[in-house]
Motif scaffolding. Sequence first.
Motif, PDB file in Angstrom:
ATOM      1  N   THR A 357       5.211   3.320 -81.758  1.00 30.65           N
ATOM      2  CA  THR A 357       4.354   2.839 -80.672  1.00 30.65           C
ATOM      3  C   THR A 357       3.912   3.996 -79.787  1.00 30.65           C
ATOM      4  O   THR A 357       2.757   4.068 -79.362  1.00 30.65           O
ATOM      5  CB  THR A 357       5.102   1.787 -79.828  1.00 30.65           C
ATOM      6  N   GLN A 360       1.247   6.996 -82.233  1.00 32.56           N
ATOM      7  CA  GLN A 360       0.516   6.128 -83.152  1.00 32.56           C
ATOM      8  C   GLN A 360      -0.067   6.874 -84.347  1.00 32.56           C
ATOM      9  O   GLN A 360      -0.478   6.237 -85.321  1.00 32.56           O
ATOM     10  CB  GLN A 360      -0.584   5.394 -82.392  1.00 32.56           C
ATOM     11  N   LYS A 363       1.249   6.063 -87.843  1.00 35.62           N
ATOM     12  CA  LYS A 363       0.834   4.908 -88.637  1.00 35.62           C
ATOM     13  C   LYS A 363       0.157   5.353 -89.931  1.00 35.62           C
ATOM     14  O   LYS A 363       0.235   4.670 -90.941  1.00 35.62           O
ATOM     15  CB  LYS A 363      -0.117   4.035 -87.825  1.00 35.62           C
TER      16      LYS A 363
END
Length: 435
Positions: A357, A360, A363
């Motif tokens: 989180t 990012q 990801k």
Amino acid sequence: MYKNACVASAGRAVLEMMQYDWEPLSHGELDQRLDQAVEEILEAELMSKVQAQSSPVLLQVSRAEDPVLSLQVQPQDLAHSQLVFHLSDTIAISPDSDHELQRQSAEKAEENPAVQHIMDLLKNANTSYNRSRLAGRARLSLSHTVLLSLTLLSKRRSYRSVSTSFRLEKGNIHRIFFSFCDRVNALEEQQIRWPDGQEMTDNLLPFSSLLGMHDLEERGLPKVLGVLGHTRIPIRLPIGKQDVEKDELDLKHLTKEVHPDSWLNLELVCDGQGRFIHCRISRGSEQERAGDLSRRIKNNPCMVPPGCCLAASSGYPLTEQILTPYSAGRGPRENLFNRMLESHLCRLDQAVEDLKTRFQRLKYLDMGNYERAKAVVLTACILHNVFLDMGDSVRGQPGRGLREQEQEGERDEAGLKWRDAIAQQLYSALDMESI
């Protein structure tokens, strides 16, 4: 099709090499060098005219942080005042405002507690990457370097987008970012370390916290030192590394099947506060679970002393130091043990969600170079601990990422007996509590 794909892969690799090794001048450096060149030309022209007409002209060149040419003419030389004023106006068009904005931005960056803390950590870092930078290339202040790199890590923004915000060339952004990662990686042993002594004692967690019976630890139940597990970080896989046996490459087929090296395995151990005390990054094709860590613990028993253990998910080796859950479909005793263990495994799940989180970019790392991708992931893990030490926490959404379901890993005899003994102790205590 295969040839086109290979050509595209080769072109991408060449582009990455150029971005890594070539660093253009920044806008500020270009403006400054142009200003200096214009000053020299105009000053030479003015001096030649003054010398030709023998007029008493006083020439003063004042340089502050950025070169600005200032000319003053004696009152009696009014004939040349128009030339002087025109020259002064021309040189006055300089990047002062741009440098002032950069200076103000740097000051604001240094006022940020996170930026300032990371700057303090990096000032002592001494890496070969920074020593090898070529003299004369565009550089960025440390505060801007930290701010730029945190921007790239925390948001999935392209180099081009960030280059516009920071007014730097894309190739420069690339080099600065990996210089930052290299310097942060040098802090690994300092920031991701296995606890010992009093620090270890302070971080131990009761194994049976869900039951609310703290005296169970006095009966021989272990305390949890940390939680062992892993997650996957997807990366871009160079198409040339695919296993292709046919003359033609079926790109649609490749998009449906996930290549094992299209991600990185991130193996972690976190403590009760979600701080990482162990970090190992490997290729997706490497399937060994905690092999290096198990060997380290075996050779250094003080890492997990008697009465302590690591909680681990399925797929990891079951030993006297590493406890893993029973396979599904067992009896109430085994299910109770699994419930107690799951309460600890959730800590690592939450720590991983917090990590992804805050950063990012994890990801999906749009890079096919394993070493660079590994450096970025390690940088995020180190900074995760740095921010936690500062009291700056980010809470990810629990349960967003599903834990990978695996079969039981290797089990040694001592580990099997130890797990059964703990499960029996828990079940007996629960039976006595219900009477």
